[in-house]
Motif scaffolding. Structure first.
Motif, PDB file in Angstrom:
ATOM      1  N   ASP A  49       0.490  -1.279  -0.020  1.00 25.40           N
ATOM      2  CA  ASP A  49      -0.391   0.074  -0.305  1.00 25.40           C
ATOM      3  C   ASP A  49       0.473   1.359  -0.372  1.00 25.40           C
ATOM      4  O   ASP A  49       0.717   2.194  -0.419  1.00 25.40           O
ATOM      5  N   GLY A  50       2.157   1.396   0.904  1.00 24.43           N
ATOM      6  CA  GLY A  50       2.543   2.180   0.590  1.00 24.43           C
ATOM      7  C   GLY A  50       3.245   2.326  -0.435  1.00 24.43           C
ATOM      8  O   GLY A  50       3.728   3.446  -1.100  1.00 24.43           O
ATOM      9  N   CYS A  51       3.849   1.212  -1.062  1.00 28.13           N
ATOM     10  CA  CYS A  51       4.408   1.736  -2.376  1.00 28.13           C
ATOM     11  C   CYS A  51       3.431   2.339  -3.417  1.00 28.13           C
ATOM     12  O   CYS A  51       3.959   3.024  -4.073  1.00 28.13           O
ATOM     13  N   HIS A  52       2.523   1.470  -3.422  1.00 27.85           N
ATOM     14  CA  HIS A  52       1.458   2.133  -5.049  1.00 27.85           C
ATOM     15  C   HIS A  52       1.177   3.853  -3.972  1.00 27.85           C
ATOM     16  O   HIS A  52       1.186   4.578  -5.287  1.00 27.85           O
ATOM     17  N   SER A  53       1.389   3.880  -2.584  1.00 31.99           N
ATOM     18  CA  SER A  53       0.947   5.929  -2.523  1.00 31.99           C
ATOM     19  C   SER A  53       2.085   6.687  -3.171  1.00 31.99           C
ATOM     20  O   SER A  53       1.598   7.548  -3.650  1.00 31.99           O
ATOM     21  N   LYS A  54       3.077   5.674  -3.244  1.00 29.91           N
ATOM     22  CA  LYS A  54       4.386   6.570  -3.083  1.00 29.91           C
ATOM     23  C   LYS A  54       4.263   7.037  -4.860  1.00 29.91           C
ATOM     24  O   LYS A  54       3.915   8.069  -5.118  1.00 29.91           O
ATOM     25  N   VAL A  55       3.667   6.360  -5.764  1.00 32.40           N
ATOM     26  CA  VAL A  55       3.837   6.280  -7.445  1.00 32.40           C
ATOM     27  C   VAL A  55       2.756   6.652  -7.524  1.00 32.40           C
ATOM     28  O   VAL A  55       3.202   7.760  -8.296  1.00 32.40           O
ATOM     29  N   THR A  56       1.498   6.503  -6.782  1.00 32.70           N
ATOM     30  CA  THR A  56       0.932   7.229  -6.978  1.00 32.70           C
ATOM     31  C   THR A  56       0.747   9.055  -6.435  1.00 32.70           C
ATOM     32  O   THR A  56       0.280  10.002  -7.574  1.00 32.70           O
TER      33      THR A  56
END
Length: 97
Positions: A49-56
């Motif tokens: 979730d954190g990785c997805h948030s960084k990319v988003t």
């Protein structure tokens, strides 16, 4: 067909198959690597979730983070995973930085 042409064609096909298998073995994800190291499921989910948030966040400010606020307060491992994922992930396109 000559014997030389057929041998070259077979050699090319064998090398193509070998390269395909070699590359597929290298395609494990960061999630798989962390799971193999023994990280707990809540940590892995938070990391994703954190990785997805960084990319988003790097792509747009319109779409929000993928974060479960309830789990952030209740599960320390999820929160730790989310923070690590957000800090360690990056966007391939450097123009987003």
């Amino acid at each position: 067909m000559t014997v030389g042409y057929r041998a070259k064609k077979i050699a090319w096909l064998v090398s193509l198959i070998t390269m395909t298998f070699a590359l597929s073995a290298c395609s494990s994800t960061r999630h798989d690597k962390l799971a193999d190291l023994g990280f707990a499921t809540p940590y892995l989910e938070g990391y994703d979730d954190g990785c997805h948030s960084k990319v988003t966040a790097a792509k747009t400010i319109k779409d929000g983070f993928r974060k479960d606020p309830e789990r952030m307060f209740k599960e320390d491992r999820y929160a730790e995973g989310w923070n690590d994922g957000y800090e360690q992930c990056y966007v391939a396109n450097k123009s987003f930085y």
